[in-house]
Structure formats: structure tokens, C-alpha cells
Scaffold this motif. Structure first.
Motif, PDB file in Angstrom:
ATOM      1  N   PHE A  93      -1.946   3.546  10.492  1.00 47.26           N
ATOM      2  CA  PHE A  93      -3.113   2.753  10.723  1.00 47.26           C
ATOM      3  C   PHE A  93      -2.690   1.715  11.447  1.00 47.26           C
ATOM      4  CE2 PHE A  93      -4.381   5.439   6.956  1.00 47.26           C
ATOM      5  CZ  PHE A  93      -5.652   5.835   7.374  1.00 47.26           C
TER       6      PHE A  93
ATOM      7  N   LEU B  73      -6.080 -14.091  10.521  1.00 50.87           N
ATOM      8  CA  LEU B  73      -5.531 -13.360   9.670  1.00 50.87           C
ATOM      9  C   LEU B  73      -5.399 -11.947  10.317  1.00 50.87           C
ATOM     10  CD1 LEU B  73      -4.562 -13.201   6.773  1.00 50.87           C
ATOM     11  CD2 LEU B  73      -6.367 -11.906   6.213  1.00 50.87           C
TER      12      LEU B  73
ATOM     13  N   GLY C  84      -6.805  -0.261  -1.134  1.00 52.34           N
ATOM     14  CA  GLY C  84      -6.875  -0.220   0.423  1.00 52.34           C
ATOM     15  C   GLY C  84      -7.844   1.063   0.525  1.00 52.34           C
ATOM     16  N   PHE C  85      -8.664   0.807   1.654  1.00 48.20           N
ATOM     17  CA  PHE C  85      -9.585   1.838   2.138  1.00 48.20           C
ATOM     18  C   PHE C  85      -9.583   1.817   3.682  1.00 48.20           C
ATOM     19  CE2 PHE C  85     -14.214   3.163   0.682  1.00 48.20           C
ATOM     20  CZ  PHE C  85     -14.356   4.200   1.821  1.00 48.20           C
TER      21      PHE C  85
ATOM     22  N   SER D 207       1.291  -6.975  13.620  1.00 44.47           N
ATOM     23  CA  SER D 207       2.088  -6.462  12.509  1.00 44.47           C
ATOM     24  C   SER D 207       2.222  -4.984  12.398  1.00 44.47           C
ATOM     25  CB  SER D 207       1.771  -7.125  11.090  1.00 44.47           C
ATOM     26  OG  SER D 207       2.421  -6.502  10.008  1.00 44.47           O
ATOM     27  N   TYR D 208       1.034  -4.521  12.475  1.00 46.77           N
ATOM     28  CA  TYR D 208       1.002  -2.958  12.032  1.00 46.77           C
ATOM     29  C   TYR D 208       1.923  -2.098  12.857  1.00 46.77           C
ATOM     30  CZ  TYR D 208      -2.567  -3.964   8.373  1.00 46.77           C
ATOM     31  OH  TYR D 208      -3.145  -4.480   7.390  1.00 46.77           O
TER      32      TYR D 208
ATOM     33  N   ARG E 284       8.795   2.493   9.665  1.00 41.99           N
ATOM     34  CA  ARG E 284       8.723   3.493   8.821  1.00 41.99           C
ATOM     35  C   ARG E 284       8.733   4.808   9.392  1.00 41.99           C
ATOM     36  NH1 ARG E 284       4.345   5.424   6.280  1.00 41.99           N
ATOM     37  NH2 ARG E 284       2.612   5.191   7.879  1.00 41.99           N
TER      38      ARG E 284
ATOM     39  N   GLY F  19      -3.094 -11.980  13.303  1.00 43.57           N
ATOM     40  CA  GLY F  19      -1.632 -11.600  12.930  1.00 43.57           C
ATOM     41  C   GLY F  19      -1.422 -10.162  12.407  1.00 43.57           C
TER      42      GLY F  19
ATOM     43  N   SER G 175      -5.480   3.383  -1.308  1.00 42.00           N
ATOM     44  CA  SER G 175      -4.137   3.089  -1.911  1.00 42.00           C
ATOM     45  C   SER G 175      -4.239   2.037  -3.048  1.00 42.00           C
ATOM     46  CB  SER G 175      -3.207   2.547  -0.787  1.00 42.00           C
ATOM     47  OG  SER G 175      -3.867   1.637   0.153  1.00 42.00           O
TER      48      SER G 175
ATOM     49  N   PHE H  30       1.339 -14.217   4.937  1.00 37.65           N
ATOM     50  CA  PHE H  30       1.361 -12.469   4.469  1.00 37.65           C
ATOM     51  C   PHE H  30       2.700 -12.429   3.696  1.00 37.65           C
ATOM     52  CE2 PHE H  30       1.157  -7.948   4.542  1.00 37.65           C
ATOM     53  CZ  PHE H  30       0.210  -7.686   3.707  1.00 37.65           C
TER      54      PHE H  30
ATOM     55  N   ALA I  58      -2.176 -15.108   8.817  1.00 31.26           N
ATOM     56  CA  ALA I  58      -1.169 -14.153   8.653  1.00 31.26           C
ATOM     57  C   ALA I  58       0.131 -14.620   8.369  1.00 31.26           C
ATOM     58  CB  ALA I  58      -0.930 -13.158   9.825  1.00 31.26           C
TER      59      ALA I  58
ATOM     60  N   HIS J 153       0.796  -1.308   0.076  1.00 31.12           N
ATOM     61  CA  HIS J 153      -0.105  -0.004   0.060  1.00 31.12           C
ATOM     62  C   HIS J 153       0.747   1.224   0.033  1.00 31.12           C
ATOM     63  CE1 HIS J 153      -3.827  -2.322   1.027  1.00 31.12           C
ATOM     64  NE2 HIS J 153      -3.127  -2.919   1.478  1.00 31.12           N
TER      65      HIS J 153
ATOM     66  N   VAL K 119       0.516   9.278   8.310  1.00 23.05           N
ATOM     67  CA  VAL K 119      -0.723   8.583   8.986  1.00 23.05           C
ATOM     68  C   VAL K 119      -0.304   7.167   8.977  1.00 23.05           C
ATOM     69  CG1 VAL K 119      -2.114   8.215   6.803  1.00 23.05           C
ATOM     70  CG2 VAL K 119      -3.028   8.239   8.960  1.00 23.05           C
TER      71      VAL K 119
ATOM     72  N   VAL L  68      -8.993  -0.729   8.689  1.00 24.95           N
ATOM     73  CA  VAL L  68      -8.143  -0.646   7.612  1.00 24.95           C
ATOM     74  C   VAL L  68      -8.564  -1.629   6.841  1.00 24.95           C
ATOM     75  CG1 VAL L  68      -5.725  -0.678   7.347  1.00 24.95           C
ATOM     76  CG2 VAL L  68      -6.462  -0.241   9.809  1.00 24.95           C
ATOM     77  N   GLY L  69      -9.299  -1.469   5.657  1.00 27.67           N
ATOM     78  CA  GLY L  69      -9.922  -2.399   4.830  1.00 27.67           C
ATOM     79  C   GLY L  69      -9.352  -2.071   3.480  1.00 27.67           C
TER      80      GLY L  69
HETATM   81 FE1  HDD Z   1      -2.255  -4.876   5.753  1.00 30.18          FE
HETATM   82  C1  HDD Z   1      -0.885  -1.777   5.253  1.00 30.18           C
HETATM   83  C2  HDD Z   1      -5.440  -3.413   4.372  1.00 30.18           C
HETATM   84  C3  HDD Z   1      -3.584  -8.107   5.677  1.00 30.18           C
HETATM   85  C4  HDD Z   1       0.387  -5.903   7.270  1.00 30.18           C
HETATM   86  N1  HDD Z   1      -2.999  -3.132   4.888  1.00 30.18           N
HETATM   87  C5  HDD Z   1      -2.238  -1.941   4.991  1.00 30.18           C
HETATM   88  C6  HDD Z   1      -2.911  -0.758   4.366  1.00 30.18           C
HETATM   89  C7  HDD Z   1      -4.299  -1.275   4.085  1.00 30.18           C
HETATM   90  C8  HDD Z   1      -4.290  -2.605   4.654  1.00 30.18           C
HETATM   91  C9  HDD Z   1      -5.480  -0.361   3.583  1.00 30.18           C
HETATM   92  C10 HDD Z   1      -2.631   0.483   4.014  1.00 30.18           C
HETATM   93  C11 HDD Z   1      -2.922   1.513   5.191  1.00 30.18           C
HETATM   94  C12 HDD Z   1      -2.436   2.847   4.911  1.00 30.18           C
HETATM   95  O1  HDD Z   1      -2.941   3.301   4.059  1.00 30.18           O
HETATM   96  O2  HDD Z   1      -1.384   3.338   5.645  1.00 30.18           O
HETATM   97  N2  HDD Z   1      -4.190  -5.589   5.111  1.00 30.18           N
HETATM   98  C13 HDD Z   1      -5.151  -5.110   4.593  1.00 30.18           C
HETATM   99  C14 HDD Z   1      -6.188  -5.968   4.679  1.00 30.18           C
HETATM  100  C15 HDD Z   1      -5.761  -6.897   4.911  1.00 30.18           C
HETATM  101  C16 HDD Z   1      -4.421  -6.910   5.149  1.00 30.18           C
HETATM  102  C17 HDD Z   1      -7.894  -5.500   4.509  1.00 30.18           C
HETATM  103  C18 HDD Z   1      -6.780  -8.236   5.214  1.00 30.18           C
HETATM  104  C19 HDD Z   1      -7.830  -8.591   5.542  1.00 30.18           C
HETATM  105  N3  HDD Z   1      -1.676  -6.712   6.426  1.00 30.18           N
HETATM  106  C20 HDD Z   1      -2.665  -7.733   6.327  1.00 30.18           C
HETATM  107  C21 HDD Z   1      -1.764  -8.962   6.911  1.00 30.18           C
HETATM  108  C22 HDD Z   1      -0.533  -8.295   7.397  1.00 30.18           C
HETATM  109  C23 HDD Z   1      -0.507  -6.650   6.900  1.00 30.18           C
HETATM  110  C24 HDD Z   1      -2.125 -10.217   7.244  1.00 30.18           C
HETATM  111  C25 HDD Z   1       0.620  -8.879   8.126  1.00 30.18           C
HETATM  112  C26 HDD Z   1       0.795  -9.962   8.685  1.00 30.18           C
HETATM  113  N4  HDD Z   1      -0.616  -3.984   5.891  1.00 30.18           N
HETATM  114  C27 HDD Z   1       0.439  -4.633   6.516  1.00 30.18           C
HETATM  115  C28 HDD Z   1       1.494  -3.844   6.761  1.00 30.18           C
HETATM  116  C29 HDD Z   1       1.071  -2.517   6.268  1.00 30.18           C
HETATM  117  C30 HDD Z   1      -0.297  -2.514   5.888  1.00 30.18           C
HETATM  118  C31 HDD Z   1       2.884  -4.263   6.547  1.00 30.18           C
HETATM  119  C32 HDD Z   1       2.106  -1.735   5.340  1.00 30.18           C
HETATM  120  C33 HDD Z   1       2.435  -0.391   5.768  1.00 30.18           C
HETATM  121  C34 HDD Z   1       1.515   0.026   7.195  1.00 30.18           C
HETATM  122  O3  HDD Z   1       0.978  -1.536   7.440  1.00 30.18           O
HETATM  123  O4  HDD Z   1       1.167   0.811   7.812  1.00 30.18           O
HETATM  124  O5  HDD Z   1       1.864  -3.729   8.373  1.00 30.18           O
END
Ligand code: HDD
Length: 689
Positions: A335, A351, A128-129, A358-359, A366, A354, A111, A158, A155, A73, A333, A143-144
Motif C-alpha cells: 500500500f 504527517l 490498520g484498515f 516513506s511507503y 520488503r 512524511g 492489521s 514516527f 512524520a 502492521h 500487497v 491507507v487508514g
Molecule cells: Fe503507516 C504501514 C496506516 C503513519 C510508515 N501504515 C501501514 C499500514 C497501515 C498504516 C494501515 C499497513 C498497510 C498494509 O496493510 O500493508 N500509518 C497508517 C496511518 C498513519 C500512518 C493511518 C497515520 C495517520 N506510517 C505512518 C507514518 C509513517 C508510516 C507517519 C512514516 C513516516 N506505515 C509506514 C511504513 C509501513 C506502514 C513503515 C510498514 C509496512 C508498509 O508501510 O507497507 O512504511
């Protein structure tokens, strides 16, 4: 004057100040700068001096301007807005954000997933929404995505998914696209991804605009009421403009026409007061319902058909303010799915669990510090206070002696600081209200997770004929880009478990033999088709939020041009004037009319419909201009309405336009046609799988 001050949430202001006198350029330490053009030299042609702290600081800061982009994203666009709760659901949740009439400030970031921060807006990709609600009881981040299911169930997969879909490890391409070996190698080996692949190969991943896509919280969450009673919930965002997508050829060409197509669309809509809006809907259900379904509600590769649990609208999101600064807000920002508030809780979806882990990590990596919550865009708008202290980039100045708890300093007339509150505080809902949380420690999944195909089938069979053709064609396109010989057949073998017709069409399109169906861990079941899953069945015939390109040239009728502009804007669309020269053209009444887009750089894929306001001379001239012929040809091929003067006929003919319901005169019929797309035209203009 730049305002560096910001609300801290505790009613006070931060101590960040605009440096020095705002009228005078200063260093970061407030020293006025006398010359911002020349560095300090020993003689006009001599070496630059080490003591030039103005130069040193400026270059030092510049050298460190970038932070790591998001691992997924990375490319996104943000906007501020407000959420208004419109329904009384106090029987379901105690969350303050859902108090009827309550308005809550929000920041939303849309995104793409796979591409880097500088990639394009319109690849075939999930969007991303992410919504941050600054509620009065703390931040709630939903965070959808624009798709209600996900590629994986756990997770732990992932990193594999992301490594496979992003640019390949050795060659660093492709950027922002799944049509390559490693993604399909992985996906074809992961049957649980099949349902999500159906969505990814549909037009859902080619949204016309962020404003015309749905959003989903994806996971099952819980709503908890004041009595501590929990129910399961799925969150949905429904766009007020209805659903609208582009088609593949158009999306490809959009990448060339405007890398920032969706970012620009969002910015301009807000800038011109056409505030994008979504209704927030919830699907609420209990344990009894959950147990009766042929799928597991904790499995993020499954959805709950809206026909089974209707979506109840509980609020409205309005985006009404563009960011002041992209980096400070949209880039910084952070999330966190862990950001929930009293009244909202997690399910045991593996999921989601996990993600909860992670976030937080990624924000530290970051943004560089555990104090990222103090960055204005991340700081709660409600008071916040605790005994967490210090750390890199600490910008708050907590007062007093108490930095531990319990303490008895209050009793001694000093400020002992905040205290926990069993009544107001977040209480994790008692697990007995739903999830099965007892058992042996095992690396396993629940039984129904093994059904990987029933809902993929449900999705495919819920689409219109045209949408099904798009899905089949996308599989063909993507798999045709795969060089690993074993992969396409393996994927088609999986598709045979989804739908025989789909599998056959993909195999035909690739000119490969139909392989045997892959083994299934659980026999798929047939679910009743759901209209809610189709884009075409959820479009709105409206010109609101759309753009009409009006092509004119020397000799165009001035009155007609004005009339078309008035009609189009009157119906809520944006009218964009396109002419061979940006300076404009000389109209029938001798006046010059300026253009907003030069024909060569303003192709018709930028518009939802086009109007050709041309004289006979103008049309004759444009039949010899490739950009004009292409303008019309693409509008036709992209299934858009074309309104034209009679005199424009030679240009329509040159572009191979066959007259149908979408080809109209420039009257009321055009306005009606422009609010739609003509999918039934497609079989005549394109070979689909
Ligand atoms: Fe994620 C970012 C949505 C599974 C790990 N995710 C990120 C963003 C969105 C989503 C919209 C961008 C947020 C922003 O605009 O800053 N992610 C999802 C959805 C998932 C999902 C809807 C499943 C239903 N994500 C998911 C898993 C993991 C992550 C299973 C790790 C185990 N996602 C991340 C991350 C990010 C991220 C690496 C990258 C940047 C951030 O978090 O802030 O941690």
C-alpha cells in the motif's frame, strides 16, 4: 491446476507460466520429478550427492521463503472485494471511482500495528484498515486505521513512536502491546499523543471483529473536480453491522482461546457468504470552514466532529472473496499513500507528507525490487505503460525500440510508446485553492497544533459512563505495568488537562498522589460532545454477524436444541455446538449429536452470547467441570446474554450468575438479549477505575 497467469493490466497476460505439465511435479525449471521422498545418495546408507539438483533447488527455495515483515502492521488479514459508488459527487471530484454505479475491484488488508507477523489478533492495539482500489485510472490506496486521529503530528516522530511501542530494544518483549515502560515513557513526554491515547485506551482498540469497526483515512485530503476546484475531505468507513467491541478481560482471554480470532472471523464470514460491508462516507469542507475551527485541519491528532460536518455516504465496500494465497496476496500487497488518482489529492498535513515519502522505500526493502508493482496483487487493473525499464525481477517484456521520451519513432512508422496527457493525467491541484504554501524555511508547526488537549477532552466527554470507566481502567492497567517511577505521575499530570475526574480515577487506581497538571502550550477549549465518537451509541442490536455458543450434554432435550439452533441461525447468527466431548452427547431422544467445539477448548469468549441447553443431570455433572463453570462465569463477566433451561440453574448458581435482563429462558427473550451486551451489569462484577 495452479494458475500462475495473471492480468497485466494492458490487456495481455503475463508470461509467468505454470511450470511444466500441471499433472506432474516438476522443478522450477520444468523438469519432471520422479521421486519427491528420497534425496540422491551414493548407496542406501551413503552420503547425499551434490548433483541432486532436485533436492538443492527445493531446499534453496525453502531457505528463502520469508521476506522482511512490515516494520509496523506486520500481522494482517486480507480480502478481495468490490467498491460500488452510490452517489453523484461529480461536483466534488472527477475521480472515476466515484462515477455513480461504477464498481471497482478492491483488496483490503486489516492489521494490528505493534506485534510481529506471528503475534496474536486481539491485543489492545490500533487496527490498520488499508484499501487498494484498482480504479480504471490507476490504483488508489486509502491507507487508514480504525481510529480517526494519530499519535503524532509530524512524520519525523514516527520512528520514535514505533521504537517506543514495539518490543523493547534489549529484551525483545513485550510482543504486541503498549503496556510497558518505553511506550509510556515516550507517550507521557509527547502531549500531542494524548488525544490518540484516549482512543487507544478505549474499547476501540479491542474490536470484536474487523467487520464491526470503523475505518478512517485520518488525514485531510482533497477532492478535485473537473474544473480543477478543490475541497477538503476526510474519509470514513462505516460498518454495516454497527460498531462492536470486546472488553479487556475478554480480549485477554481471547488471546489464549484463539490467536487468530479476527483472521478466522473474517475468513469464515466471507467463506460462508456473510460478506462484510462498509459504507464509505466523506466529510467535505472548504478553506473558510477550516479557518473557523479551534483546531488545524492539517493536524492528524484532530478530528472533525460529525455533528459539525455530517458524513455523507458515497459508496459501499463489500468483501466477497478470500485470498487464494496468503503470501502472494496479503503479504505481498504494497500500500502506498502516494497512490492517488485524478480527482483526489493531498493536503499539507505534515504527517501525510512524511508518509508519502516513506511507503515507497519500505516496499523496496520488503519486496526487494522497484518492480514490486508487477506482483499481481499490486498491478493496476487498468492499462499502464511508461519508459521505466529493467531492474531486479523485471517480469514484463516491453516491445519496440522506444524506451525514452520525447521520441519521434511513431512518425517513422514505429511504435513510439505512450505519451503524457494533460487532459487525462493527474494534475496536482493548484495550492492557491487552500494551503498556505509560502513562507520561510523553518522547522515549526502551525499555531493551533499546540493545542494537545481539547479533543482528548471532547473524546472522553462524548463517551458513556461505562466507556469512560473502561478508559480510566485501561490507563490504570497500562501504567501499572510501567516500572519507571517517573512515568505514571507524568502521564496523570497530562490527563489533568483532559479531564479532572479521569485524572483522579487513574491516580486512585494506581494509588499515587494526584500530581499538578502539566503545563499546556495552549489552553484547552471545551467542544460540544459528539455521539459519533462513542461505540455504545453506535452499536446495532442485531444477531447478524454474531456467534452463539450452545452448550449441551448427555440428556439435553433434542427438540429444544434444534429449536435454539433454528432460532439463532434464523436471526442471522452462527450457532456453535459445544459439548464436553467433541464426539457429542446422547440427547433426550436417545440420538447422538456431534459437537463442533470441545468444552475445554471452546470457552465462551469466542461467542457473543451463550445458550445452556441442559437437562438436570447434565447441569449437575457440569457443576463439577471447571471449564463449564468458567464458560458461564466468563459469559456473565463479559456482559453477555445467557439463555438457559430451568434445569441449568445449578450451573448458573455455581458460576455466581446474578439474574438480570441478560439472563433469560431459551425463548424470544434470549434472541433479543443475545443481540446486545449488558454494560450496566459491569459495576456488579468488576471493580473499574
Ligand atoms: Fe503507516 C504501514 C496506516 C503513519 C510508515 N501504515 C501501514 C499500514 C497501515 C498504516 C494501515 C499497513 C498497510 C498494509 O496493510 O500493508 N500509518 C497508517 C496511518 C498513519 C500512518 C493511518 C497515520 C495517520 N506510517 C505512518 C507514518 C509513517 C508510516 C507517519 C512514516 C513516516 N506505515 C509506514 C511504513 C509501513 C506502514 C513503515 C510498514 C509496512 C508498509 O508501510 O507497507 O512504511
Amino acid at each position: 491446476m495452479t494458475d500462475f497467469t495473471t492480468q497485466r493490466g494492458d490487456g495481455g497476460e503475463t508470461h509467468q507460466q505454470a511450470s511444466g505439465d500441471a499433472d506432474v511435479l516438476t522443478t522450477n525449471h520444468g523438469v519432471p520429478v520422479s521421486d519427491n521422498q528420497n534425496s540422491l545418495r551414493a548407496g542406501a546408507r551413503g552420503p547425499t550427492l551434490l548433483e541432486d539438483f532436485v533436492l538443492r533447488e527445493k531446499i534453496f527455495h525453502f531457505d528463502h521463503e520469508r521476506i522482511p515483515e512490515r516494520i509496523v502492521h506486520a500481522r494482517g488479514s486480507g480480502a478481495h472485494g468490490v467498491f460500488e459508488a452510490t452517489a453523484d459527487i461529480s461536483d466534488l471530484t472527477r475521480a472515476a471511482v466515484f462515477t455513480p454505479g461504477e464498481t471497482t475491484e478492491v483488496f483490503v488488508r486489516f492489521s494490528t500495528v505493534a506485534g510481529g507477523a506471528g503475534s496474536v489478533d486481539t491485543p489492545r492495539d490500533v487496527r490498520g484498515f488499508a484499501v487498494k482500489f484498482y480504479t480504471r485510472e490507476g490504483n488508489w490506496d486509502l491507507v487508514g486505521n480504525n481510529i480517526p486521529v494519530f499519535f503524532i503530528q509530524d512524520a519525523i516522530k514516527f520512528p520514535d513512536l514505533v521504537h517506543a511501542v514495539k518490543m523493547e530494544a534489549d529484551r525483545a518483549y513485550p510482543q504486541a502491546g503498549s503496556a510497558h515502560d518505553t511506550f509510556w515513557d515516550w507517550a507521557s513526554l509527547m502531549p500531542e499523543s494524548t488525544h490518540m491515547l484516549m482512543w487507544a485506551m478505549s474499547d476501540r482498540t479491542l474490536p470484536r471483529s474487523f467487520r464491526t469497526m470503523e475505518g478512517f483515512g485520518v488525514h485531510t485530503f482533497k477532492l478535485v473536480n473537473a474544473a480543477g476546484k478543490a475541497q477538503f475531505v476526510k474519509f470514513h468507513w462505516k460498518p454495516r453491522l454497527g460498531l462492536q467491541s470486546t472488553i479487556w478481560d475478554e480480549a485477554l482471554k481471547l488471546q489464549a482461546a484463539d490467536n487468530d480470532y479476527q483472521r478466522r472471523d473474517l475468513w469464515e464470514a466471507i467463506d460462508t457468504g456473510a460478506f462484510p460491508q462498509w459504507d464509505l462516507g466523506i466529510q467535505v469542507f472548504d478553506e473558510e470552514f477550516a479557518r473557523a475551527q479551534p483546531y488545524d485541519v492539517q493536524d492528524a491528532t484532530k478530528l472533525i466532529p460529525e455533528e459539525d460536518v455530517p458524513v455523507r455516504i458515497v459508496g459501499t465496500l463489500t468483501l466477497n472473496r478470500n485470498p487464494d494465497n496468503f503470501f502472494a496476496e496479503t503479504e505481498q500487497v504494497a500500500f502506498l499513500p502516494t497512490n492517488v488518482v485524478p480527482g483526489i489529492d493531498f493536503s499539507n498535513d505534515p504527517l501525510l507528507q512524511g508518509r508519502l515519502f516513506s511507503y515507497l522505500d519500505t516496499q523496496k526493502s520488503r519486496l526487494g525490487t522497484t518492480n514490486f508493482h508487477q506482483i499481481p496483487i499490486n498491478a493496476p487493473r487498468c492499462p499502464f505503460a511508461n519508459f521505466q525499464r529493467d531492474g531486479l525481477m523485471q517480469t514484463m517484456v516491453p516491445k519496440g525500440r522506444a524506451n525514452y521520451e520525447p521520441n519521434s519513432l511513431t512518425a517513422h512508422g514505429e511504435d513510439g510508446g505512450p505519451r503524457e496527457s494533460p487532459t487525462r493525467g493527474f494534475v496536482t491541484v493548484n495550492a492557491a485553492s487552500g494551503d498556505d504554501e509560502q513562507g520561510d524555511k523553518l522547522r515549526v508547526r502551525a499555531e493551533l497544533f499546540a493545542d494537545h488537549y481539547s479533543q482528548a477532552r471532547l473524546f472522553f466527554r462524548s463517551q458513556t459512563e461505562s466507556e469512560q470507566a473502561h478508559i480510566a481502567s485501561s490507563f490504570v492497567f497500562e501504567l501499572s505495568k510501567v516500572g519507571l517511577e517517573q512515568v505514571p505521575a507524568r502521564m496523570v499530570a497530562n490527563l489533568r488537562n483532559v479531564d479532572e475526574d479521569l485524572a483522579r480515577r487513574v491516580a486512585d487506581g494506581l494509588a499515587i498522589d494526584l500530581p499538578d497538571a502539566s503545563p499546556t502550550a495552549r489552553t484547552p477549549v471545551d467542544m460540544a460532545p459528539s455521539d459519533a465518537l462513542s461505540i455504545h451509541k453506535n452499536m446495532k442490536a442485531t444477531l447478524e454477524g454474531r456467534a452463539v455458543g450452545i452448550l449441551f450434554a448427555d440428556g439435553s432435550d433434542a427438540a429444544m436444541l434444534d429449536q435454539v439452533i433454528a432460532n439463532v441461525t434464523g436471526a442471522g447468527a452462527k450457532a456453535v455446538l459445544v459439548a464436553p466431548k467433541i464426539g457429542g452427547a446422547k440427547l433426550s431422544d436417545g440420538s447422538m449429536r456431534k459437537a463442533e467445539g470441545q468444552l475445554a477448548g471452546t470457552p465462551s469468549q469466542l461467542f457473543d452470547a451463550v445458550a445452556l441447553v441442559l437437562s438436570a443431570d447434565g447441569a449437575a455433572l457440569l457443576t463439577k467441570e471447571a471449564a463449564a463453570v468458567q464458560f458461564v462465569m466468563d459469559a456473565f463477566g463479559h456482559l453477555k446474554a445467557i439463555g438457559a433451561t430451568d434445569a441449568a440453574a445449578p450451573l448458573l448458581d455455581k458460576a455466581g450468575v446474578e439474574r438480570d435482563a441478560g439472563i433469560t429462558a431459551l425463548d424470544g427473550a434470549f434472541l433479543e438479549a443475545a443481540a446486545r451486551r449488558f454494560y450496566d451489569r459491569e459495576p456488579g462484577v468488576r471493580m473499574l477505575a
